[in-house]
Design a protein around this motif. Sequence first.
Motif, PDB file in Angstrom:
ATOM      1  N   GLN A   1      10.674  24.073 -21.150  1.00  0.00           N
ATOM      2  CA  GLN A   1       9.613  23.924 -22.011  1.00  0.00           C
ATOM      3  C   GLN A   1      10.068  24.568 -23.172  1.00  0.00           C
ATOM      4  OE1 GLN A   1       5.605  25.080 -20.568  1.00  0.00           O
ATOM      5  NE2 GLN A   1       6.348  24.722 -18.416  1.00  0.00           N
ATOM      6  N   ASN A   2      10.233  23.752 -24.376  1.00  0.00           N
ATOM      7  CA  ASN A   2      10.759  24.135 -25.615  1.00  0.00           C
ATOM      8  C   ASN A   2       9.579  24.506 -26.681  1.00  0.00           C
ATOM      9  OD1 ASN A   2      13.369  24.064 -26.291  1.00  0.00           O
ATOM     10  ND2 ASN A   2      13.642  22.063 -25.748  1.00  0.00           N
ATOM     11  N   PRO A   3       9.596  25.552 -27.437  1.00  0.00           N
ATOM     12  CA  PRO A   3       8.606  25.662 -28.429  1.00  0.00           C
ATOM     13  C   PRO A   3       8.665  24.536 -29.594  1.00  0.00           C
ATOM     14  CG  PRO A   3      10.599  26.992 -28.894  1.00  0.00           C
ATOM     15  CD  PRO A   3      11.013  26.558 -27.676  1.00  0.00           C
ATOM     16  N   ARG A   4       7.735  24.382 -30.239  1.00  0.00           N
ATOM     17  CA  ARG A   4       8.032  23.528 -31.471  1.00  0.00           C
ATOM     18  C   ARG A   4       8.504  24.043 -32.745  1.00  0.00           C
ATOM     19  NH1 ARG A   4       3.728  19.733 -31.069  1.00  0.00           N
ATOM     20  NH2 ARG A   4       2.141  19.860 -29.804  1.00  0.00           N
ATOM     21  N   GLY A   5       9.296  23.180 -33.198  1.00  0.00           N
ATOM     22  CA  GLY A   5      10.074  23.760 -34.344  1.00  0.00           C
ATOM     23  C   GLY A   5      11.647  22.947 -34.364  1.00  0.00           C
TER      24      GLY A   5
ATOM     25  N   ALA B   1      16.459  26.921 -29.830  1.00  0.00           N
ATOM     26  CA  ALA B   1      15.791  28.124 -29.563  1.00  0.00           C
ATOM     27  C   ALA B   1      16.351  28.789 -28.427  1.00  0.00           C
ATOM     28  CB  ALA B   1      14.469  27.584 -28.732  1.00  0.00           C
ATOM     29  N   PRO B   2      16.149  30.442 -28.560  1.00  0.00           N
ATOM     30  CA  PRO B   2      16.754  31.300 -27.611  1.00  0.00           C
ATOM     31  C   PRO B   2      16.174  30.655 -26.323  1.00  0.00           C
ATOM     32  CG  PRO B   2      15.145  32.418 -28.958  1.00  0.00           C
ATOM     33  CD  PRO B   2      15.420  30.957 -29.602  1.00  0.00           C
ATOM     34  N   VAL B   3      16.705  31.311 -25.091  1.00  0.00           N
ATOM     35  CA  VAL B   3      16.574  30.732 -23.936  1.00  0.00           C
ATOM     36  C   VAL B   3      15.996  31.922 -22.868  1.00  0.00           C
ATOM     37  CG1 VAL B   3      17.007  29.274 -21.886  1.00  0.00           C
ATOM     38  CG2 VAL B   3      18.088  28.972 -24.297  1.00  0.00           C
ATOM     39  N   LEU B   4      14.892  31.776 -22.239  1.00  0.00           N
ATOM     40  CA  LEU B   4      14.577  32.576 -21.201  1.00  0.00           C
ATOM     41  C   LEU B   4      14.392  31.860 -19.734  1.00  0.00           C
ATOM     42  CD1 LEU B   4      13.457  35.169 -19.817  1.00  0.00           C
ATOM     43  CD2 LEU B   4      11.151  34.246 -20.014  1.00  0.00           C
ATOM     44  N   VAL B   5      15.541  32.140 -18.794  1.00  0.00           N
ATOM     45  CA  VAL B   5      15.762  31.419 -17.694  1.00  0.00           C
ATOM     46  C   VAL B   5      15.155  32.133 -16.433  1.00  0.00           C
ATOM     47  CG1 VAL B   5      17.463  30.503 -16.072  1.00  0.00           C
ATOM     48  CG2 VAL B   5      18.120  30.479 -18.425  1.00  0.00           C
TER      49      VAL B   5
ATOM     50  N   ALA C   1      12.428  29.119 -25.657  1.00  0.00           N
ATOM     51  CA  ALA C   1      12.285  28.083 -24.652  1.00  0.00           C
ATOM     52  C   ALA C   1      12.458  28.595 -23.491  1.00  0.00           C
ATOM     53  CB  ALA C   1      13.626  27.182 -24.847  1.00  0.00           C
ATOM     54  N   VAL C   2      11.559  28.169 -22.461  1.00  0.00           N
ATOM     55  CA  VAL C   2      11.492  28.831 -20.955  1.00  0.00           C
ATOM     56  C   VAL C   2      11.971  27.788 -19.942  1.00  0.00           C
ATOM     57  CG1 VAL C   2      10.071  29.582 -19.303  1.00  0.00           C
ATOM     58  CG2 VAL C   2       9.474  30.106 -21.455  1.00  0.00           C
ATOM     59  N   VAL C   3      13.021  28.232 -19.213  1.00  0.00           N
ATOM     60  CA  VAL C   3      13.748  27.307 -18.330  1.00  0.00           C
ATOM     61  C   VAL C   3      13.317  27.994 -16.959  1.00  0.00           C
ATOM     62  CG1 VAL C   3      15.964  26.465 -17.449  1.00  0.00           C
ATOM     63  CG2 VAL C   3      15.495  26.798 -19.669  1.00  0.00           C
ATOM     64  N   ARG C   4      12.899  26.959 -15.914  1.00  0.00           N
ATOM     65  CA  ARG C   4      12.391  27.436 -14.586  1.00  0.00           C
ATOM     66  C   ARG C   4      13.337  26.589 -13.795  1.00  0.00           C
ATOM     67  NH1 ARG C   4       6.116  26.318 -14.256  1.00  0.00           N
ATOM     68  NH2 ARG C   4       6.915  24.253 -14.956  1.00  0.00           N
TER      69      ARG C   4
ATOM     70  N   ARG D   1      22.055  32.848 -26.961  1.00  0.00           N
ATOM     71  CA  ARG D   1      20.882  33.830 -26.753  1.00  0.00           C
ATOM     72  C   ARG D   1      20.051  33.360 -25.596  1.00  0.00           C
ATOM     73  NH1 ARG D   1      17.355  33.640 -32.047  1.00  0.00           N
ATOM     74  NH2 ARG D   1      17.843  31.442 -31.869  1.00  0.00           N
ATOM     75  N   MET D   2      20.248  33.980 -24.681  1.00  0.00           N
ATOM     76  CA  MET D   2      19.921  33.771 -23.054  1.00  0.00           C
ATOM     77  C   MET D   2      19.399  35.095 -22.473  1.00  0.00           C
ATOM     78  SD  MET D   2      21.429  31.474 -20.045  1.00  0.00           S
ATOM     79  CE  MET D   2      21.481  30.197 -21.119  1.00  0.00           C
ATOM     80  N   VAL D   3      18.024  35.181 -21.987  1.00  0.00           N
ATOM     81  CA  VAL D   3      17.763  36.324 -20.994  1.00  0.00           C
ATOM     82  C   VAL D   3      17.599  35.660 -19.623  1.00  0.00           C
ATOM     83  CG1 VAL D   3      15.944  37.859 -20.281  1.00  0.00           C
ATOM     84  CG2 VAL D   3      16.841  37.693 -22.463  1.00  0.00           C
ATOM     85  N   LEU D   4      17.771  36.398 -18.581  1.00  0.00           N
ATOM     86  CA  LEU D   4      17.725  35.803 -17.196  1.00  0.00           C
ATOM     87  C   LEU D   4      16.529  36.708 -16.634  1.00  0.00           C
ATOM     88  CD1 LEU D   4      21.494  35.339 -15.886  1.00  0.00           C
ATOM     89  CD2 LEU D   4      20.152  33.834 -16.963  1.00  0.00           C
ATOM     90  N   MET D   5      15.544  36.183 -15.914  1.00  0.00           N
ATOM     91  CA  MET D   5      14.513  36.909 -15.302  1.00  0.00           C
ATOM     92  C   MET D   5      14.259  36.326 -13.873  1.00  0.00           C
ATOM     93  SD  MET D   5      10.507  36.951 -17.008  1.00  0.00           S
ATOM     94  CE  MET D   5       9.446  37.109 -15.842  1.00  0.00           C
ATOM     95  N   GLY D   6      13.817  37.166 -12.883  1.00  0.00           N
ATOM     96  CA  GLY D   6      13.992  36.908 -11.630  1.00  0.00           C
ATOM     97  C   GLY D   6      12.382  37.488 -11.102  1.00  0.00           C
ATOM     98  N   GLN D   7      11.861  36.818 -10.071  1.00  0.00           N
ATOM     99  CA  GLN D   7      10.659  37.509  -9.435  1.00  0.00           C
ATOM    100  C   GLN D   7      10.772  37.325  -8.114  1.00  0.00           C
ATOM    101  OE1 GLN D   7       7.713  34.292 -10.757  1.00  0.00           O
ATOM    102  NE2 GLN D   7       7.234  35.507 -12.651  1.00  0.00           N
ATOM    103  N   GLY D   8      10.815  38.455  -7.435  1.00  0.00           N
ATOM    104  CA  GLY D   8      10.764  38.472  -5.771  1.00  0.00           C
ATOM    105  C   GLY D   8      12.330  38.164  -5.487  1.00  0.00           C
TER     106      GLY D   8
END
Length: 291
Positions: free
Chosen positions: A47-51, A55-59, A86-89, A127-134
Amino acid sequence: MPGLIRRTLLLGGVAAAAGGVALWRWRAPGDTELAYGSDPAQTLDIQNPRGGTAAPVLVIFHAGDFATGDKADVVVWPEWLAAGIAVVRVNTRASGAARWPAQADDALAAVVHLQRNGADLGLDPARMVLMGQGAGAYLAVTTALSLVEVGLPPKAVVSLYGPMDFSTLDADLKTLGRTPSRGPADAASSPESRLLGFTVGEKRDAARAASPLARLDRMREPLPPILIRHGDADTLVADLQAKRLREAWLAADPKAAIDYKLVPGAGHGGEAFESDPVKADVLGFVEQALG
Protein backbone atom coordinates in the motif's frame (compact mmCIF):
# COMPACT_ATOMS: atom_id res chain seq x y z
CA MET A 1 34.13 -14.57 2.80
CA PRO A 2 34.40 -11.04 1.38
CA GLY A 3 31.26 -9.00 2.05
CA LEU A 4 30.23 -8.44 -1.58
CA ILE A 5 30.64 -12.12 -2.52
CA ARG A 6 28.77 -13.20 0.58
CA ARG A 7 25.86 -10.87 -0.18
CA THR A 8 25.73 -12.02 -3.80
CA LEU A 9 25.67 -15.70 -2.89
CA LEU A 10 23.08 -15.32 -0.16
CA LEU A 11 20.70 -13.09 -2.06
CA GLY A 12 21.07 -15.12 -5.23
CA GLY A 13 20.30 -18.30 -3.30
CA VAL A 14 17.22 -16.76 -1.72
CA ALA A 15 15.91 -15.64 -5.10
CA ALA A 16 16.42 -19.12 -6.51
CA ALA A 17 14.64 -20.69 -3.55
CA ALA A 18 11.71 -18.34 -4.05
CA GLY A 19 11.21 -19.61 -7.55
CA GLY A 20 12.69 -16.90 -9.75
CA VAL A 21 10.99 -13.84 -11.18
CA ALA A 22 7.90 -12.63 -9.35
CA LEU A 23 4.68 -11.64 -11.02
CA TRP A 24 2.65 -8.70 -9.97
CA ARG A 25 -1.07 -8.09 -10.14
CA TRP A 26 -2.24 -4.50 -9.98
CA ARG A 27 -5.37 -4.10 -7.88
CA ALA A 28 -5.87 -0.35 -7.56
CA PRO A 29 -3.76 2.84 -7.66
CA GLY A 30 -1.34 2.71 -4.76
CA ASP A 31 -2.32 -0.90 -3.87
CA THR A 32 -0.26 -3.75 -5.34
CA GLU A 33 -0.44 -7.52 -4.86
CA LEU A 34 2.54 -9.55 -6.04
CA ALA A 35 4.14 -12.95 -5.84
CA TYR A 36 7.78 -13.10 -4.74
CA GLY A 37 8.07 -16.84 -5.38
CA SER A 38 6.48 -19.76 -7.19
CA ASP A 39 4.47 -21.13 -4.25
CA PRO A 40 0.93 -19.68 -3.97
CA ALA A 41 1.65 -18.73 -0.35
CA GLN A 42 4.67 -16.58 -1.29
CA THR A 43 2.83 -13.31 -1.76
CA LEU A 44 2.94 -9.79 -0.43
CA ASP A 45 0.89 -6.66 -0.88
CA ILE A 46 1.99 -3.04 -0.99
CA GLN A 47 0.00 0.00 0.00
CA ASN A 48 1.73 3.10 -1.29
CA PRO A 49 1.10 6.61 -0.02
CA ARG A 50 0.10 9.28 -2.47
CA GLY A 51 2.99 11.23 -3.94
CA GLY A 52 5.48 11.06 -6.73
CA THR A 53 8.64 10.22 -4.78
CA ALA A 54 9.94 6.79 -3.80
CA ALA A 55 8.49 5.95 -0.39
CA PRO A 56 10.32 4.46 2.59
CA VAL A 57 9.06 0.99 3.47
CA LEU A 58 7.55 -0.71 6.52
CA VAL A 59 7.49 -4.50 6.06
CA ILE A 60 5.09 -6.33 8.41
CA PHE A 61 4.92 -10.07 9.18
CA HIS A 62 1.61 -11.26 10.62
CA ALA A 63 0.85 -13.36 13.69
CA GLY A 64 -0.59 -16.90 13.66
CA ASP A 65 1.66 -19.54 15.26
CA PHE A 66 3.39 -20.04 11.87
CA ALA A 67 0.40 -22.22 10.90
CA THR A 68 -2.50 -19.82 10.45
CA GLY A 69 -3.17 -16.15 9.83
CA ASP A 70 -2.82 -14.02 6.74
CA LYS A 71 -1.29 -10.70 5.77
CA ALA A 72 -4.82 -9.35 5.39
CA ASP A 73 -5.16 -9.68 9.19
CA VAL A 74 -2.63 -6.86 9.64
CA VAL A 75 -4.37 -3.52 10.05
CA VAL A 76 -2.64 -0.81 8.03
CA TRP A 77 -2.75 2.28 10.18
CA PRO A 78 -3.67 5.31 8.07
CA GLU A 79 -0.99 7.26 9.89
CA TRP A 80 1.68 5.28 8.01
CA LEU A 81 0.39 6.37 4.62
CA ALA A 82 -0.20 9.92 5.83
CA ALA A 83 3.47 10.04 6.86
CA GLY A 84 4.52 8.99 3.34
CA ILE A 85 5.45 5.42 4.33
CA ALA A 86 4.61 2.45 2.11
CA VAL A 87 3.31 -0.59 4.00
CA VAL A 88 4.18 -4.09 2.81
CA ARG A 89 2.39 -7.09 4.33
CA VAL A 90 4.01 -10.49 3.76
CA ASN A 91 2.70 -14.06 3.68
CA THR A 92 5.08 -16.99 4.09
CA ARG A 93 4.48 -20.71 3.76
CA ALA A 94 2.61 -22.23 6.71
CA SER A 95 4.22 -24.88 8.89
CA GLY A 96 1.73 -27.45 7.60
CA ALA A 97 3.16 -27.02 4.11
CA ALA A 98 6.85 -26.47 4.81
CA ARG A 99 9.13 -26.91 7.82
CA TRP A 100 11.50 -24.35 9.27
CA PRO A 101 13.62 -22.64 7.96
CA ALA A 102 11.30 -22.32 4.92
CA GLN A 103 9.48 -19.44 6.61
CA ALA A 104 12.74 -17.60 7.27
CA ASP A 105 13.79 -18.18 3.66
CA ASP A 106 10.44 -16.78 2.47
CA ALA A 107 10.66 -13.69 4.65
CA LEU A 108 14.18 -12.94 3.41
CA ALA A 109 13.18 -13.62 -0.20
CA ALA A 110 10.33 -11.11 0.09
CA VAL A 111 12.71 -8.44 1.39
CA VAL A 112 15.27 -9.22 -1.31
CA HIS A 113 12.58 -8.86 -3.96
CA LEU A 114 11.69 -5.43 -2.59
CA GLN A 115 15.36 -4.45 -2.56
CA ARG A 116 15.80 -5.50 -6.19
CA ASN A 117 12.53 -4.15 -7.59
CA GLY A 118 11.81 -1.24 -5.28
CA ALA A 119 12.26 1.48 -7.89
CA ASP A 120 9.66 -0.14 -10.17
CA LEU A 121 7.25 -0.40 -7.24
CA GLY A 122 7.55 3.21 -6.09
CA LEU A 123 9.66 2.28 -3.08
CA ASP A 124 12.96 3.31 -1.55
CA PRO A 125 14.21 -0.03 -0.15
CA ALA A 126 17.31 1.64 1.27
CA ARG A 127 14.92 3.01 3.91
CA MET A 128 13.21 -0.06 5.36
CA VAL A 129 11.91 -1.10 8.77
CA LEU A 130 10.90 -4.67 9.60
CA MET A 131 8.01 -5.28 12.01
CA GLY A 132 6.35 -8.42 13.30
CA GLN A 133 3.43 -9.42 15.50
CA GLY A 134 3.55 -12.65 17.52
CA ALA A 135 5.08 -15.33 15.29
CA GLY A 136 5.73 -12.54 12.78
CA ALA A 137 8.07 -10.90 15.29
CA TYR A 138 10.18 -14.08 15.26
CA LEU A 139 10.38 -13.71 11.46
CA ALA A 140 11.08 -9.97 11.56
CA VAL A 141 13.97 -10.35 14.00
CA THR A 142 15.37 -13.40 12.16
CA THR A 143 15.23 -11.58 8.82
CA ALA A 144 16.86 -8.48 10.26
CA LEU A 145 19.77 -10.57 11.56
CA SER A 146 20.21 -12.21 8.15
CA LEU A 147 20.39 -8.76 6.56
CA VAL A 148 22.88 -7.56 9.17
CA GLU A 149 25.09 -10.56 8.43
CA VAL A 150 25.33 -9.65 4.73
CA GLY A 151 25.86 -5.95 5.33
CA LEU A 152 22.37 -4.79 4.36
CA PRO A 153 20.73 -4.03 7.72
CA PRO A 154 17.25 -2.51 7.91
CA LYS A 155 16.88 0.92 9.43
CA ALA A 156 15.11 -0.55 12.45
CA VAL A 157 13.11 -3.51 13.80
CA VAL A 158 9.80 -3.64 15.71
CA SER A 159 9.03 -6.76 17.76
CA LEU A 160 5.52 -7.03 19.21
CA TYR A 161 4.75 -9.87 21.68
CA GLY A 162 6.84 -12.41 19.79
CA PRO A 163 8.40 -15.69 20.90
CA MET A 164 12.19 -15.61 20.65
CA ASP A 165 13.27 -19.02 21.99
CA PHE A 166 10.92 -22.00 21.72
CA SER A 167 13.04 -24.05 24.13
CA THR A 168 12.04 -21.93 27.14
CA LEU A 169 8.41 -21.03 26.36
CA ASP A 170 6.91 -23.40 28.92
CA ALA A 171 9.54 -22.74 31.58
CA ASP A 172 9.08 -18.98 31.26
CA LEU A 173 5.34 -19.17 31.91
CA LYS A 174 6.01 -21.45 34.89
CA THR A 175 8.61 -19.04 36.26
CA LEU A 176 6.06 -16.23 36.18
CA GLY A 177 3.38 -18.43 37.74
CA ARG A 178 1.00 -18.10 34.79
CA THR A 179 -1.50 -20.71 33.67
CA PRO A 180 -0.84 -21.32 29.96
CA SER A 181 -3.72 -20.43 27.64
CA ARG A 182 -2.90 -23.41 25.39
CA GLY A 183 -1.06 -26.74 25.54
CA PRO A 184 2.68 -26.97 26.22
CA ALA A 185 5.15 -25.81 23.57
CA ASP A 186 7.31 -28.80 24.52
CA ALA A 187 4.66 -31.24 23.25
CA ALA A 188 4.87 -32.97 19.88
CA SER A 189 1.55 -31.40 18.83
CA SER A 190 2.54 -27.80 19.58
CA PRO A 191 2.81 -25.20 16.81
CA GLU A 192 6.51 -24.86 17.56
CA SER A 193 7.18 -28.61 17.28
CA ARG A 194 5.17 -28.81 14.06
CA LEU A 195 7.14 -25.89 12.65
CA LEU A 196 10.55 -27.37 13.49
CA GLY A 197 9.68 -30.94 12.57
CA PHE A 198 10.64 -32.39 15.96
CA THR A 199 9.36 -32.34 19.53
CA VAL A 200 10.73 -29.26 21.27
CA GLY A 201 10.81 -30.95 24.68
CA GLU A 202 12.92 -33.81 23.32
CA LYS A 203 15.40 -31.69 21.37
CA ARG A 204 15.64 -28.53 23.40
CA ASP A 205 19.14 -27.64 22.20
CA ALA A 206 18.07 -27.90 18.55
CA ALA A 207 15.02 -25.72 19.26
CA ARG A 208 17.25 -23.15 20.88
CA ALA A 209 19.66 -23.26 17.92
CA ALA A 210 16.85 -22.25 15.56
CA SER A 211 16.03 -19.13 17.56
CA PRO A 212 17.01 -15.50 16.97
CA LEU A 213 18.50 -15.46 20.47
CA ALA A 214 20.98 -18.19 19.54
CA ARG A 215 22.03 -16.20 16.49
CA LEU A 216 22.47 -13.08 18.58
CA ASP A 217 24.71 -15.02 20.98
CA ARG A 218 27.14 -15.50 18.07
CA MET A 219 27.01 -11.93 16.78
CA ARG A 220 29.22 -9.05 17.80
CA GLU A 221 28.52 -6.30 15.28
CA PRO A 222 26.42 -3.15 14.93
CA LEU A 223 22.69 -3.80 15.09
CA PRO A 224 19.82 -1.55 13.99
CA PRO A 225 17.57 0.15 16.55
CA ILE A 226 14.83 -2.09 17.91
CA LEU A 227 11.50 -1.40 19.60
CA ILE A 228 10.17 -4.24 21.79
CA ARG A 229 6.67 -4.33 23.29
CA HIS A 230 5.14 -7.25 25.16
CA GLY A 231 2.12 -7.65 27.43
CA ASP A 232 2.97 -8.26 31.09
CA ALA A 233 -0.11 -10.52 31.38
CA ASP A 234 0.59 -12.66 28.31
CA THR A 235 -0.34 -16.30 28.99
CA LEU A 236 0.73 -17.57 25.56
CA VAL A 237 4.25 -16.13 25.26
CA ALA A 238 5.77 -14.95 28.53
CA ASP A 239 7.26 -11.47 28.57
CA LEU A 240 10.56 -13.03 29.70
CA GLN A 241 11.04 -13.74 25.99
CA ALA A 242 11.03 -10.00 25.28
CA LYS A 243 13.43 -9.37 28.16
CA ARG A 244 15.86 -11.93 26.75
CA LEU A 245 15.64 -10.35 23.31
CA ARG A 246 16.60 -7.01 24.81
CA GLU A 247 19.52 -8.54 26.71
CA ALA A 248 20.80 -10.50 23.70
CA TRP A 249 20.53 -7.45 21.41
CA LEU A 250 22.50 -5.39 23.90
CA ALA A 251 25.13 -8.10 24.38
CA ALA A 252 25.66 -8.32 20.61
CA ASP A 253 25.90 -4.54 20.27
CA PRO A 254 26.25 -2.55 23.51
CA LYS A 255 25.71 0.67 21.55
CA ALA A 256 22.44 -0.42 19.96
CA ALA A 257 19.38 1.76 20.49
CA ILE A 258 16.72 -0.31 22.27
CA ASP A 259 13.21 0.89 23.13
CA TYR A 260 11.86 -1.78 25.48
CA LYS A 261 8.65 -1.64 27.49
CA LEU A 262 6.13 -4.06 28.89
CA VAL A 263 2.48 -3.18 28.30
CA PRO A 264 0.60 -3.20 31.64
CA GLY A 265 -2.29 -5.64 31.77
CA ALA A 266 -1.95 -6.66 28.12
CA GLY A 267 -2.17 -10.25 26.93
CA HIS A 268 -1.01 -11.71 23.63
CA GLY A 269 -1.82 -8.98 21.13
CA GLY A 270 -5.25 -7.39 21.07
CA GLU A 271 -6.49 -3.86 21.42
CA ALA A 272 -3.59 -2.73 23.63
CA PHE A 273 -1.27 -3.05 20.63
CA GLU A 274 -3.57 -1.19 18.23
CA SER A 275 -4.13 1.91 20.38
CA ASP A 276 -2.15 4.43 22.40
CA PRO A 277 0.31 4.42 24.03
CA VAL A 278 1.77 1.45 22.09
CA LYS A 279 0.51 2.75 18.75
CA ALA A 280 2.00 6.20 19.36
CA ASP A 281 5.33 4.66 20.39
CA VAL A 282 5.51 2.47 17.28
CA LEU A 283 4.50 5.28 14.94
CA GLY A 284 7.08 7.65 16.40
CA PHE A 285 9.84 5.03 16.37
CA VAL A 286 9.26 4.01 12.76
CA GLU A 287 8.94 7.57 11.49
CA GLN A 288 12.18 8.55 13.20
CA ALA A 289 14.00 5.51 11.83
CA LEU A 290 12.84 6.22 8.28
CA GLY A 291 13.54 9.91 8.49
